[in-house]
Design a protein around this motif. Structure first.
Motif, PDB file in Angstrom:
ATOM      1  N   LEU A 273       0.813  -1.225   0.000  1.00 32.80           N
ATOM      2  CA  LEU A 273       0.000   0.000   0.000  1.00 32.80           C
ATOM      3  C   LEU A 273       0.842   1.268   0.000  1.00 32.80           C
ATOM      4  N   HIS A 274       2.119   1.162   0.374  1.00 29.09           N
ATOM      5  CA  HIS A 274       2.933   2.380   0.494  1.00 29.09           C
ATOM      6  C   HIS A 274       4.149   2.407  -0.420  1.00 29.09           C
ATOM      7  N   ASP A 275       4.560   1.264  -0.924  1.00 30.41           N
ATOM      8  CA  ASP A 275       5.699   1.221  -1.841  1.00 30.41           C
ATOM      9  C   ASP A 275       5.188   1.470  -3.262  1.00 30.41           C
ATOM     10  N   LYS A 276       5.512   2.608  -3.818  1.00 28.55           N
ATOM     11  CA  LYS A 276       4.981   3.007  -5.125  1.00 28.55           C
ATOM     12  C   LYS A 276       5.868   2.579  -6.290  1.00 28.55           C
ATOM     13  N   ARG A 277       6.955   1.900  -6.000  1.00 27.10           N
ATOM     14  CA  ARG A 277       7.831   1.437  -7.080  1.00 27.10           C
ATOM     15  C   ARG A 277       7.189   0.267  -7.831  1.00 27.10           C
ATOM     16  N   THR A 278       7.670   0.032  -9.044  1.00 28.39           N
ATOM     17  CA  THR A 278       7.239  -1.137  -9.814  1.00 28.39           C
ATOM     18  C   THR A 278       8.136  -2.314  -9.449  1.00 28.39           C
ATOM     19  N   HIS A 279       7.531  -3.312  -8.798  1.00 30.03           N
ATOM     20  CA  HIS A 279       8.256  -4.534  -8.433  1.00 30.03           C
ATOM     21  C   HIS A 279       7.972  -5.592  -9.487  1.00 30.03           C
ATOM     22  N   CYS A 280       9.011  -6.307  -9.892  1.00 27.18           N
ATOM     23  CA  CYS A 280       8.867  -7.326 -10.926  1.00 27.18           C
ATOM     24  C   CYS A 280       9.234  -8.693 -10.354  1.00 27.18           C
ATOM     25  N   PHE A 281       8.390  -9.676 -10.638  1.00 29.99           N
ATOM     26  CA  PHE A 281       8.533 -11.021 -10.092  1.00 29.99           C
ATOM     27  C   PHE A 281       8.433 -12.057 -11.208  1.00 29.99           C
ATOM     28  N   PRO A 282       9.001 -13.246 -11.012  1.00 32.69           N
ATOM     29  CA  PRO A 282       8.819 -14.329 -11.981  1.00 32.69           C
ATOM     30  C   PRO A 282       7.503 -15.083 -11.786  1.00 32.69           C
ATOM     31  N   GLY A 283       6.675 -14.608 -10.874  1.00 34.57           N
ATOM     32  CA  GLY A 283       5.380 -15.221 -10.617  1.00 34.57           C
ATOM     33  C   GLY A 283       4.779 -14.608  -9.369  1.00 34.57           C
ATOM     34  N   ALA A 284       3.523 -14.945  -9.094  1.00 35.75           N
ATOM     35  CA  ALA A 284       2.863 -14.417  -7.903  1.00 35.75           C
ATOM     36  C   ALA A 284       1.754 -15.364  -7.472  1.00 35.75           C
ATOM     37  N   ILE A 285       1.547 -15.425  -6.163  1.00 39.89           N
ATOM     38  CA  ILE A 285       0.418 -16.133  -5.561  1.00 39.89           C
ATOM     39  C   ILE A 285      -0.355 -15.100  -4.773  1.00 39.89           C
ATOM     40  N   VAL A 286      -1.637 -14.968  -5.073  1.00 42.84           N
ATOM     41  CA  VAL A 286      -2.474 -13.981  -4.392  1.00 42.84           C
ATOM     42  C   VAL A 286      -3.530 -14.739  -3.593  1.00 42.84           C
ATOM     43  N   GLY A 287      -3.410 -14.678  -2.265  1.00 38.42           N
ATOM     44  CA  GLY A 287      -4.279 -15.455  -1.398  1.00 38.42           C
ATOM     45  C   GLY A 287      -3.558 -16.685  -0.876  1.00 38.42           C
ATOM     46  N   THR A 288      -4.173 -17.369   0.081  1.00 39.61           N
ATOM     47  CA  THR A 288      -3.532 -18.512   0.725  1.00 39.61           C
ATOM     48  C   THR A 288      -4.496 -19.693   0.832  1.00 39.61           C
ATOM     49  N   ARG A 289      -3.936 -20.884   0.890  1.00 35.00           N
ATOM     50  CA  ARG A 289      -4.711 -22.114   1.059  1.00 35.00           C
ATOM     51  C   ARG A 289      -5.212 -22.241   2.496  1.00 35.00           C
ATOM     52  N   PHE A 290      -6.290 -22.990   2.673  1.00 36.22           N
ATOM     53  CA  PHE A 290      -6.871 -23.187   4.008  1.00 36.22           C
ATOM     54  C   PHE A 290      -7.422 -24.601   4.085  1.00 36.22           C
ATOM     55  N   HIS A 291      -6.986 -25.360   5.094  1.00 38.65           N
ATOM     56  CA  HIS A 291      -7.414 -26.741   5.237  1.00 38.65           C
ATOM     57  C   HIS A 291      -8.434 -26.950   6.343  1.00 38.65           C
ATOM     58  N   GLY A 292      -8.709 -25.930   7.148  1.00 39.49           N
ATOM     59  CA  GLY A 292      -9.618 -26.070   8.271  1.00 39.49           C
ATOM     60  C   GLY A 292      -9.047 -25.384   9.487  1.00 39.49           C
ATOM     61  N   ILE A 293      -9.766 -25.460  10.599  1.00 36.91           N
ATOM     62  CA  ILE A 293      -9.345 -24.778  11.815  1.00 36.91           C
ATOM     63  C   ILE A 293      -8.044 -25.383  12.342  1.00 36.91           C
ATOM     64  N   LEU A 294      -6.971 -24.586  12.326  1.00 25.84           N
ATOM     65  CA  LEU A 294      -5.645 -25.044  12.757  1.00 25.84           C
ATOM     66  C   LEU A 294      -5.333 -26.422  12.174  1.00 25.84           C
ATOM     67  N   ALA A 295      -5.588 -26.566  10.877  1.00 26.59           N
ATOM     68  CA  ALA A 295      -5.514 -27.894  10.258  1.00 26.59           C
ATOM     69  C   ALA A 295      -4.543 -27.923   9.093  1.00 26.59           C
ATOM     70  N   VAL A 296      -3.878 -29.076   8.961  1.00 25.84           N
ATOM     71  CA  VAL A 296      -3.097 -29.413   7.775  1.00 25.84           C
ATOM     72  C   VAL A 296      -3.463 -30.843   7.398  1.00 25.84           C
ATOM     73  N   HIS A 297      -3.947 -31.033   6.185  1.00 29.96           N
ATOM     74  CA  HIS A 297      -4.282 -32.364   5.692  1.00 29.96           C
ATOM     75  C   HIS A 297      -3.193 -32.802   4.715  1.00 29.96           C
ATOM     76  N   PRO A 298      -2.350 -33.752   5.113  1.00 29.64           N
ATOM     77  CA  PRO A 298      -1.205 -34.119   4.264  1.00 29.64           C
ATOM     78  C   PRO A 298      -1.598 -34.613   2.885  1.00 29.64           C
ATOM     79  N   GLU A 299      -2.759 -35.231   2.759  1.00 29.42           N
ATOM     80  CA  GLU A 299      -3.181 -35.732   1.455  1.00 29.42           C
ATOM     81  C   GLU A 299      -3.507 -34.605   0.483  1.00 29.42           C
ATOM     82  N   ARG A 300      -3.590 -33.377   0.976  1.00 34.07           N
ATOM     83  CA  ARG A 300      -3.893 -32.241   0.106  1.00 34.07           C
ATOM     84  C   ARG A 300      -2.645 -31.480  -0.340  1.00 34.07           C
ATOM     85  N   THR A 301      -1.462 -31.898   0.143  1.00 35.18           N
ATOM     86  CA  THR A 301      -0.217 -31.262  -0.306  1.00 35.18           C
ATOM     87  C   THR A 301       0.639 -32.291  -1.021  1.00 35.18           C
TER      88      THR A 301
END
Length: 516
Positions: A273-301
């Motif tokens: 929100l405050h860095d006005k420079r143009t940043h360049c990346f080889p890719g991007a992920i917007v948002g995060t995965r969610f498996h449940g309440i304090l949960a990690v399901h190994p079969e999903r990774t």
């Protein structure tokens, strides 16, 4: 499925005074909502078995006509440090072999090496991926996918649809999501492609993860459940070769969670929100995965990660303070006395306080535990709290956000003893029992009865609030749960009955080998 109804007045009455979990003074972006953070924590717990999928749309957009698919390797090996600053054209990093999506069965797991793919099938979160020459446009809070330098312009190419994402894991909670900044993902127009405005000011050799420091992250439960555990799930396969691009970045967040930020990424955080420079990346992920309440399901990774792996991530992040704990502080035996397992009591303030805490501590000591009192909301850094809790054999506390620190306990040997106030047992179990199972931490729940609740001083002995809490909740709805059972009672534990539970856990701890 919509969130559980509750009027704002009752929500405001539900402030959880012990929920910050240390780290200094909180910075509140929306004071009216911070006052009822804990109640919404409990709503989340009540939805633990809610449907995960509502069949929203899945979108996949390619930036050009044809490109080969990604190799199946996890992450990529990169040389050098995270970024260089200069004025230039495209991203200097080779685009091949950058695997962004680690989710099994994801429609974006085999996306082309240049394109945009969004997975909107999850009940809790939307996640979008961009592969190729990605550049920020600060003015519009956009990530632009520029065509590769070797591509031949195609005048007949289909116009890329713009994707919009609010990167937070509670998309079902509309009033909150309206306060999460919306990020735009698209291809540049021909005019933007030719413009000098989007020449790179900062070139990164790692992809971006766009996440937010907003939402309910001023509360310890939400900081882990909504933010850092999902972020770890999303990028741990990149082995810190990722740049955190953070919305609502603020000094409190940066200071409180500095070890976790460093554990996720080798690179400096980008304040979107405050860095006005143009940043360049080889890719991007917007948002995060969610498996449940304090949960990690190994079969999903694709690399079969578990919640114990997340504990190991925390252990590595906080290892310096944990290493400072002396052997005798770990409950080790001496030449003159047998080993005494360690028990820590979470000392709450405000509501759901153990009124006879001193007597409970004395009882635990007489059973054979070395007892420590763990103060809450005292400004202590999370690293010191990790050091204190990671050596415990038993963590004891009344239901609340601070029990999120079960993630600090040692998998395979420690136990969580959760005290559930009258009317709260189903909610309490829904929040933490499944996480304990995933952590291989023993879970024990002590359900308070009417004569142990401070509500007995407010209601007649034959009142339904005391005699049948489930019936009272059915009649009074969520309002009575929030106002009475969560926000209106303390507990005074029956030492005889509670002693049986402590002896059971002490016997369990003594059967296990002493901690190293």
């Amino acid at each position: 499925m919509a969130s559980m109804p509750a009027d704002e007045k009752s929500l405001r009455a539900m402030e959880d005074g012990s929920g910050s979990g240390g780290g200094g003074k909180k910075v509140s972006r929306w004071p009216g909502y911070i006052h009822f953070i804990f109640l919404l924590t409990v709503v989340m717990c009540a939805l633990v078995y809610a449907p995960r999928f509502l069949a929203p749309s899945l979108t996949s957009v390619a930036g050009v006509d044809f490109f080969k698919p990604l190799p199946s390797s996890l992450g990529r090996v990169e040389g050098g440090q995270g970024q260089s600053v200069h004025s230039g054209g495209g991203n200097a990093v080779d685009e091949e072999a950058l695997v962004l999506d680690n989710q099994v069965g994801s429609p974006c797991a085999s996306m082309p090496s240049h394109g945009i793919c969004c997975d909107r099938t999850d009940f809790n979160t939307d996640v979008c991926f961009m592969a190729g020459d990605v550049r920020t446009d600060a003015a519009s809070l956009s990530f632009l996918l520029f065509p590769p330098s070797h591509a031949t312009p195609n005048p007949n190419a289909t116009v890329v649809i713009e994707e919009r994402v609010r990167p937070y894991t509670r998309k079902w909670e509309r009033h909150l999501m309206e306060r999460i900044h919306e990020v735009r993902l698209r291809a540049p127009t021909p005019e933007e492609t030719a413009s000098e405005r989007h020449r790179c000011d900062v070139v990164h050799d790692a992809p971006a993860l766009v996440m937010t420091a907003g939402g309910y992250t001023g509360n310890l439960f939400h900081a882990f459940n909504d933010a850092f555990l999902p972020a770890w799930l999303t990028v741990q396969h990149l082995r810190r070769r990722v740049v955190l691009a953070v919305l609502a970045y603020n000094p409190w967040w940066a200071g409180t969670f500095q070890e976790l930020v460093s554990g996720l990424s080798d690179h400096h955080v980008v304040d979107l929100l405050h860095d006005k420079r143009t940043h360049c990346f080889p890719g991007a992920i917007v948002g995060t995965r969610f498996h449940g309440i304090l949960a990690v399901h190994p079969e999903r990774t694709r690399d079969n990660r578990t919640l114990a792996d997340f504990h190991n991530f925390l252990a590595d992040a906080y290892k310096d303070d944990a290493a400072a704990v002396k052997p005798l502080e770990r409950g080790a035996a001496t030449n003159t006395s047998p080993r005494r397992p360690r028990l820590g009591i979470v000392s709450r303030k405000g509501t759901r306080v153990i009124e006879n805490e001193a007597a409970v501590a004395q009882l635990a000591s007489s059973v054979g535990f070395d007892v420590s009192i763990l103060e809450t909301a005292n400004g202590a850094p999370l690293s010191s709290e990790y050091a204190a809790i990671s050596v415990l054999d038993v963590l004891l506390g009344v239901h609340g956000a601070d029990l999120t620190k079960l993630l600090f306990l040692c998998p395979g040997r420690a136990a969580l003893l959760q005290v559930a106030p009258l009317g709260v047992p189903p909610i309490a179990r829904g929040c933490y029992s499944e996480a304990c199972g995933m952590m291989e931490v023993h879970y024990e729940q002590y359900d308070v009865v009417a004569n142990e609740s401070s509500l007995r001083r407010r209601y007649a002995a034959d009142d339904v609030v005391l005699t049948d809490p489930e019936k009272a909740k059915q009649k009074g709805g969520w309002e009575i749960t929030a106002r009475v059972y969560l926000g209106g009672q303390n507990v005074s534990l029956d030492l005889g009955r509670f002693g049986d539970t402590l002896r059971k856990l002490h016997s369990r701890a003594m059967r296990l080998p002493a901690a190293a």
